[in-house]
Design a protein around this motif. Structure first.
Motif, PDB file in Angstrom:
ATOM      1  N   GLU A 161      34.984  11.143  29.400  1.00  0.00           N
ATOM      2  CA  GLU A 161      36.258  10.797  30.047  1.00  0.00           C
ATOM      3  C   GLU A 161      37.183   9.909  29.216  1.00  0.00           C
ATOM      4  OE1 GLU A 161      35.512   9.400  34.012  1.00  0.00           O
ATOM      5  OE2 GLU A 161      34.885  11.387  34.678  1.00  0.00           O
ATOM      6  N   LYS A 162      36.759   9.555  27.998  1.00  0.00           N
ATOM      7  CA  LYS A 162      37.630   8.717  27.158  1.00  0.00           C
ATOM      8  C   LYS A 162      38.211   9.556  26.028  1.00  0.00           C
ATOM      9  CE  LYS A 162      35.335   4.350  27.952  1.00  0.00           C
ATOM     10  NZ  LYS A 162      34.416   3.354  27.443  1.00  0.00           N
ATOM     11  N   PRO A 163      39.502   9.344  25.702  1.00  0.00           N
ATOM     12  CA  PRO A 163      40.091  10.151  24.633  1.00  0.00           C
ATOM     13  C   PRO A 163      39.588   9.720  23.258  1.00  0.00           C
ATOM     14  CG  PRO A 163      41.682   8.541  25.428  1.00  0.00           C
ATOM     15  CD  PRO A 163      40.466   8.387  26.284  1.00  0.00           C
ATOM     16  N   ILE A 164      39.217  10.685  22.465  1.00  0.00           N
ATOM     17  CA  ILE A 164      38.822  10.410  21.067  1.00  0.00           C
ATOM     18  C   ILE A 164      39.466  11.462  20.160  1.00  0.00           C
ATOM     19  CG2 ILE A 164      36.587   9.340  21.625  1.00  0.00           C
ATOM     20  CD1 ILE A 164      35.590  12.255  20.425  1.00  0.00           C
ATOM     21  N   ILE A 168      50.387  18.410  34.976  1.00  0.00           N
ATOM     22  CA  ILE A 168      51.092  17.509  34.046  1.00  0.00           C
ATOM     23  C   ILE A 168      52.101  18.295  33.211  1.00  0.00           C
ATOM     24  CG2 ILE A 168      50.807  15.887  32.120  1.00  0.00           C
ATOM     25  CD1 ILE A 168      47.950  15.309  33.277  1.00  0.00           C
ATOM     26  N   SER A 169      51.694  19.488  32.767  1.00  0.00           N
ATOM     27  CA  SER A 169      52.569  20.292  31.900  1.00  0.00           C
ATOM     28  C   SER A 169      53.878  20.659  32.594  1.00  0.00           C
ATOM     29  CB  SER A 169      51.862  21.578  31.471  1.00  0.00           C
ATOM     30  OG  SER A 169      50.712  21.254  30.750  1.00  0.00           O
ATOM     31  N   LYS A 170      53.813  20.883  33.913  1.00  0.00           N
ATOM     32  CA  LYS A 170      55.015  21.245  34.658  1.00  0.00           C
ATOM     33  C   LYS A 170      56.103  20.173  34.459  1.00  0.00           C
ATOM     34  CE  LYS A 170      56.732  21.926  39.360  1.00  0.00           C
ATOM     35  NZ  LYS A 170      57.739  20.876  39.182  1.00  0.00           N
ATOM     36  N   TYR A 171      55.702  18.915  34.551  1.00  0.00           N
ATOM     37  CA  TYR A 171      56.664  17.819  34.376  1.00  0.00           C
ATOM     38  C   TYR A 171      57.184  17.784  32.944  1.00  0.00           C
ATOM     39  CZ  TYR A 171      55.473  16.084  38.980  1.00  0.00           C
ATOM     40  OH  TYR A 171      55.305  15.959  40.337  1.00  0.00           O
ATOM     41  N   LEU A 172      56.290  18.028  31.981  1.00  0.00           N
ATOM     42  CA  LEU A 172      56.714  18.019  30.576  1.00  0.00           C
ATOM     43  C   LEU A 172      57.728  19.134  30.318  1.00  0.00           C
ATOM     44  CD1 LEU A 172      53.237  17.302  28.933  1.00  0.00           C
ATOM     45  CD2 LEU A 172      55.261  15.855  28.691  1.00  0.00           C
ATOM     46  N   VAL A 173      57.473  20.300  30.869  1.00  0.00           N
ATOM     47  CA  VAL A 173      58.398  21.433  30.689  1.00  0.00           C
ATOM     48  C   VAL A 173      59.736  21.120  31.347  1.00  0.00           C
ATOM     49  CG1 VAL A 173      58.819  23.854  31.325  1.00  0.00           C
ATOM     50  CG2 VAL A 173      56.566  23.154  30.480  1.00  0.00           C
ATOM     51  N   THR A 223      45.203  12.808  26.971  1.00  0.00           N
ATOM     52  CA  THR A 223      45.351  11.346  26.915  1.00  0.00           C
ATOM     53  C   THR A 223      45.987  10.831  28.210  1.00  0.00           C
ATOM     54  OG1 THR A 223      45.689  11.604  24.539  1.00  0.00           O
ATOM     55  CG2 THR A 223      46.085   9.422  25.433  1.00  0.00           C
ATOM     56  N   VAL A 224      46.934  11.582  28.745  1.00  0.00           N
ATOM     57  CA  VAL A 224      47.549  11.194  30.033  1.00  0.00           C
ATOM     58  C   VAL A 224      46.484  11.186  31.142  1.00  0.00           C
ATOM     59  CG1 VAL A 224      49.202  11.883  31.831  1.00  0.00           C
ATOM     60  CG2 VAL A 224      49.865  12.016  29.432  1.00  0.00           C
ATOM     61  N   MET A 225      45.619  12.196  31.132  1.00  0.00           N
ATOM     62  CA  MET A 225      44.550  12.246  32.148  1.00  0.00           C
ATOM     63  C   MET A 225      43.671  11.005  32.082  1.00  0.00           C
ATOM     64  SD  MET A 225      43.484  16.270  31.902  1.00  0.00           S
ATOM     65  CE  MET A 225      41.855  15.989  32.560  1.00  0.00           C
ATOM     66  N   MET A 228      44.581   8.086  30.772  1.00  0.00           N
ATOM     67  CA  MET A 228      45.407   6.919  31.136  1.00  0.00           C
ATOM     68  C   MET A 228      45.487   6.744  32.650  1.00  0.00           C
ATOM     69  SD  MET A 228      49.399   6.194  30.243  1.00  0.00           S
ATOM     70  CE  MET A 228      49.972   7.437  31.373  1.00  0.00           C
ATOM     71  N   GLU A 229      45.608   7.881  33.329  1.00  0.00           N
ATOM     72  CA  GLU A 229      45.683   7.853  34.802  1.00  0.00           C
ATOM     73  C   GLU A 229      44.478   7.150  35.411  1.00  0.00           C
ATOM     74  OE1 GLU A 229      46.399  12.182  35.625  1.00  0.00           O
ATOM     75  OE2 GLU A 229      46.630  11.324  37.643  1.00  0.00           O
ATOM     76  N   LYS A 230      43.321   7.405  34.824  1.00  0.00           N
ATOM     77  CA  LYS A 230      42.100   6.796  35.361  1.00  0.00           C
ATOM     78  C   LYS A 230      41.980   5.328  34.959  1.00  0.00           C
ATOM     79  CE  LYS A 230      39.299  10.841  35.961  1.00  0.00           C
ATOM     80  NZ  LYS A 230      38.267  11.720  35.421  1.00  0.00           N
ATOM     81  N   GLU A 231      42.485   5.016  33.764  1.00  0.00           N
ATOM     82  CA  GLU A 231      42.256   3.677  33.215  1.00  0.00           C
ATOM     83  C   GLU A 231      43.287   2.653  33.679  1.00  0.00           C
ATOM     84  OE1 GLU A 231      41.123   3.954  29.061  1.00  0.00           O
ATOM     85  OE2 GLU A 231      41.672   1.846  28.789  1.00  0.00           O
ATOM     86  N   LEU A 232      44.534   3.060  33.797  1.00  0.00           N
ATOM     87  CA  LEU A 232      45.591   2.094  34.128  1.00  0.00           C
ATOM     88  C   LEU A 232      46.116   2.339  35.531  1.00  0.00           C
ATOM     89  CD1 LEU A 232      47.699   2.148  30.814  1.00  0.00           C
ATOM     90  CD2 LEU A 232      45.718   0.735  31.363  1.00  0.00           C
ATOM     91  N   ASN A 233      46.230   1.272  36.271  1.00  0.00           N
ATOM     92  CA  ASN A 233      46.737   1.362  37.627  1.00  0.00           C
ATOM     93  C   ASN A 233      48.235   1.063  37.626  1.00  0.00           C
ATOM     94  OD1 ASN A 233      46.841   1.480  40.405  1.00  0.00           O
ATOM     95  ND2 ASN A 233      46.252  -0.669  40.649  1.00  0.00           N
TER      96      ASN A 233
END
Lengths: 150, 262
Positions: free
Chosen positions: A52-55, A83-88, A105-107, A109-114
């Motif tokens: 679940e962590k980005p590397i 998420i892609s819908k918003y980016l498009v 990375t956004v996925m 971040m969603e879990k890590e930062l409130n």
């Protein structure tokens, strides 16, 4: 050498070279969303989630990943589409090469930062380089996505 | 980079045995920079099974395990709490979250990279490296000597130092053109380390001596910055020229001292 990996929730036993990077192993095993970008650990295009962590998969030995769970875009279709819908919609996708790494990375971040501030969002995503958009559209899209999913 | 075999020992004794008996074997830490190396490694030794990923504190020390990632160092409440958060602050702009989730504390120190932000920050603290065989070694001695040993952890004395870290980069996620760490002890003595010169961090001893004799005004901070920039040797590389680094040194040292004395 043989290693056990959980790739996109599927257990696999894979034959690798001891010096093979995770990026190469994932692409050989069908995860073509994982992009071969700078190959120096700078651009974030090869981002995957390890437990679940980005590397950066270009800078992570496949042997080191033994026993861990790896998620790529292929294993997170529903979330990626959200998420892609918003980016498009915000014009945040041009050549598209950075998008798989960015979305993962956004996925994370969603879990890590409130409820992250704009500064926290841009800091968290600073390892995902984009040569097309100038980042403003990414930031707008991600802020909207986080706001509307509340 | 070529690796002949990959080993994940279950004990530190086993890891040490491989390291010392197999020629060209190497502890790989997080392995984040291996790809850029041209080394031929006979046995890559991965310490992941040795429970060396921890950050804890005792009455006197902060203890950081060698396999603790830079990201954990960045966000941990203990590292943020002491020394004005210098450890966390020094790390937060190293490439991106993804690299900081790979690179380890032990690897960052053992690599002795000239551009290291962490080594510069730790240099101004009372920091020791705990090696499996050699035991406790001062960070500065560890940096300047060669050890065929395993870093188990680093320990930092909680001595009420105030500290500040400054760095300049060409872009947000690039390595520093120059980094500076300054700490002030309760007895009003300073430690000033300048790194990414592009060489590894060294102390600005004359500037430290100057600050001992004067008050903590902005004018004296600027003078200390000037002294530091004149006593330290800078060289040029593709990130910046020696002359530019010298100019930056004046400003960053002065800025760090002013921040400490706010």
């Amino acid at each position: 050498m043989k290693i056990k990996l959980k790739i996109n929730n599927q257990d696999k036993i894979i034959d690798i070279r001891p010096d093979e990077m995770l990026l190469e192993v994932l692409r050989k095993n069908g995860c073509l969303s994982v992009k071969h970008g700078c190959d120096t650990g700078s651009c974030g295009a090869c981002t995957v989630l390890l437990d679940e962590k980005p590397i950066l998969s270009c800078s992570y030995l496949a042997a080191k990943a033994e026993g861990h769970s790896i998620i790529t875009v292929e294993g997170a279709q529903k979330k990626v589409e959200q998420i892609s819908k918003y980016l498009v919609d915000e014009g945040g996708v041009q050549c598209g090469f950075c998008i798989p790494g960015l979305v993962l990375t956004v996925m994370s971040m969603e879990k890590e930062l409130n409820n992250p501030s704009e500064e926290e969002i841009t800091h968290y995503l600073s390892g995902n380089l984009c040569r097309c958009t100038g980042y403003s559209s990414h930031t707008r899209a991600i802020k909207k996505y986080l706001e509307e999913k509340k | 980079m070529i690796i002949d075999e990959y080993k994940k020992p279950q004990t530190i004794e086993e890891a040490y045995s491989i390291l010392t008996t197999k020629k060209n074997s190497q502890i790989i830490g997080g392995g984040a920079y291996l790809r850029l190396s041209k080394k031929h490694i006979s046995s890559a030794i991965d310490l992941s099974n040795l429970k060396l990923d921890f950050i804890s504190e005792t009455d006197d020390y902060i203890e950081i395990g060698a396999m603790t990632t830079l990201r954990e160092l960045e966000i941990n409440e203990i590292t943020k709490k002491y020394f004005n958060g210098i450890i966390s602050n020094s790390i937060r702009n190293i490439v991106g979250v993804q690299l900081r989730n790979i690179a380890t504390t032990g690897g960052a120190i053992s690599g002795k990279f000239g551009f290291s932000d962490l080594i510069t920050a730790l240099s101004v603290l009372d920091c020791k490296v705990i090696l499996y065989k050699a035991g406790a070694v001062k960070l500065v001695d560890f940096i300047n000597q060669k050890y065929n040993d395993i870093v188990e952890k680093i320990i930092i004395r909680k001595n009420n130092q105030i500290a500040d870290f400054q760095a300049i980069r060409n872009t947000k996620t690039d390595y520093a053109i120059l980094n500076v760490a300054v700490s002030k002890h309760t007895n009003n003595s300073y430690k000033i380390a300048v790194g990414a010169r592009p060489g590894i961090a060294i102390f600005a001893v004359k500037a430290e001596g100057f600050l001992k004799t004067v008050d903590s005004s902005k004018e004296n901070a600027e003078k200390a910055g000037l002294i530091a920039s004149q006593e330290i040797k800078f060289t040029s590389n593709f990130r910046a020229s020696a002359e530019y680094r010298q100019e930056l040194c004046k400003v960053l040292v002065s800025r760090a001292i002013c921040n400490i004395n706010k």
